[in-house]
Design an enzyme around this catalytic site. Structure first.
Site, PDB file in Angstrom:
ATOM      1  NE  ARG A  81     -11.881   4.182  53.392  1.00  0.00           N
ATOM      2  CZ  ARG A  81     -11.252   5.278  53.864  1.00  0.00           C
ATOM      3  NH1 ARG A  81     -10.550   5.208  54.968  1.00  0.00           N
ATOM      4  NH2 ARG A  81     -11.361   6.428  53.238  1.00  0.00           N
TER       5      ARG A  81
ATOM      6  CE1 TYR B  79     -10.264 -21.746  48.573  1.00  0.00           C
ATOM      7  CE2 TYR B  79      -9.350 -19.675  49.335  1.00  0.00           C
ATOM      8  CZ  TYR B  79     -10.132 -20.390  48.448  1.00  0.00           C
ATOM      9  OH  TYR B  79     -10.781 -19.727  47.443  1.00  0.00           O
TER      10      TYR B  79
ATOM     11  CG  ASP C 221      -8.485 -20.142  57.594  1.00  0.00           C
ATOM     12  OD1 ASP C 221      -9.614 -20.270  58.095  1.00  0.00           O
ATOM     13  OD2 ASP C 221      -8.296 -19.926  56.381  1.00  0.00           O
TER      14      ASP C 221
ATOM     15  CE  LYS D 105     -15.506 -20.970  52.091  1.00  0.00           C
ATOM     16  NZ  LYS D 105     -15.780 -20.375  50.823  1.00  0.00           N
TER      17      LYS D 105
END
Ligand SMILES: Cc1ncc(COP(=O)(O)O)c(C=O)c1O
Length: 372
Positions: A49, A101, A173, A198
């Site tokens: 992690r 978005y 972004d 994407k």
């Protein structure tokens, strides 16, 4: 076109990383835990992690590509956005570009309803400046450029300077253009986030996100919070991300070439009332003459697949009104131009002539505008 340095760097990610075998494809380290040589000593890896050797190769590459100090690879783009916003204190005042978005908007709304942060939205540079002058405090500014799906462009340099002057930090972004077309941290932004799902991974087979910090101090805070909250990317997914990044330059150059040519040709179609193309990248939005015929248009398409998402090698068509932006109230989205006549195309790497022929035959379903 991608600059040669980035293309060379991308192709070589993970090579020379395994001194034991010389493996050219970086090994997938599935181990969640790592032996400590002795009390108080570490190989640099303790627990996955916190840090994983495969994920580290990916994160170092992404930090370098975005010209940042540190990147965290997360389990999705939304996890990356949540991670960065998590750095800001309770009651943060955030200004955000309005056209973004739908999932980001949904999350921001949730934060506001929860009382964690307040959001004010702007559509243009003028509105941004107006807001900056009107609000008592600015903790952060969140921006997509080009915006999704209306493809507006903002001047990152100018917005960064104005945000900093008010003591805030700028988050961009960068999903649509990728660091091959725009490096927001070199223009003054403090954080970059991506949906790695994407263009970066590009094959519609990986859900991932990226958060990158510019300053080492912010990088340290980001890594601390990622370890604390635990939304980091799994080893196999990190490997798949690395494998995909190697071809990003080739894919994006081809997607852009196809998109540019299609955008130009679509403007001549009498069934298309507007083409929105930001000048680079592989995304196009368009408006058609009759929104009622959109269901039939979607069924008529043979190469373009009607699906949510973008950036992959396969061309997709999305209907923002019911899909990606369906969670934005109708009155809000229609007021800023996200109207039912709008379609969004994600252009893939297929032969450009085939894509054009598919659109041409399906667009026949719409009436021709009397005058362009
Ligand atoms: C611009 C943009 N940012 C963030 C996201 C969220 O990414 P993910 O779906 O990987 O969580 C998306 C998803 O469509 C997006 O288009």
């Amino acid at each position: 076109m991608t600059n040669e340095k980035d293309a060379t760097f991308l192709a070589q990610i993970g090579n020379h990383k395994d001194p034991y075998t010389g493996a050219i494809s970086a090994p997938i380290h599935l181990s969640t835990t790592y032996a400590h040589p002795s009390l108080g000593q570490s190989t640099g890896f303790d627990y996955t992690r916190t840090k994983n050797p495969t994920r580290s190769i990916l994160e170092e590459a992404l930090a370098k590509l975005e010209a940042g100090s540190l990147a965290v690879a997360t389990s999705s783009g939304m996890a990356a956005i949540q991670l960065v916003l998590g750095l800001f204190p309770q009651g943060a005042h955030i200004l955000a570009g309005r056209d973004l978005y739908g999932g980001s908007y949904r999350y921001f709304n949730f934060l506001e309803e929860q009382g964690s942060a307040s959001f004010a939205y702007f559509d243009s540079q003028e509105e941004f400046e107006h807001l900056l002058a009107a609000v008592p405090e600015v903790t952060a500014v969140f921006l997509e450029t080009p915006t999704n799906p209306l493809m507006h462009l903002f001047d990152i340099k100018q917005i960064a300077a104005q945000t900093h002057a008010r003591g805030g930090q700028l988050i961009v972004d960068n999903t649509f253009l990728t660091p091959l077309r725009q490096k927001p941290l070199t223009l003054g932004a403090d954080f970059v986030v991506h949906s790695g799902t994407k263009f970066l991974s590009g094959h519609n087979d990986l859900l991932a996100g990226v958060a990158v910090a510019k300053s080492p101090e912010d990088g340290e805070r980001l890594a601390w919070l990622a370890n604390t909250t635990g939304g980091t990317l799994a080893p196999f997914d990190s490997w798949l991300f690395i494998r995909s990044l190697k071809t990003l330059a080739l894919r994006l150059d081809r997607q852009e070439e196809n998109a540019r040519s299609l955008a130009e040709k679509l403007t001549a179609f009498p069934q298309v009332t507007e083409v929105l193309y930001p000048g680079s990248g592989g995304m196009i939005s368009l408006r058609v003459t009759d929104p009622d015929k959109i269901p039939a248009f979607l069924e008529k398409l043979q190469l373009f697949t009607f699906a949510e998402s973008l950036g992959g090698v396969e061309s997709l068509v999305t209907y923002p009104t019911t899909q990606t932006h369906g969670d934005i109230p109708v009155a809000v989205r229609e007021a800023y131009g996200l109207t039912p006549d709008l379609l969004r195309l994600s252009i893939g790497i297929e032969e450009g002539a085939d894509l054009l022929a598919d659109l041409q035959q399906a667009l026949e379903i719409f009436p021709k505008a009397a005058q362009r």
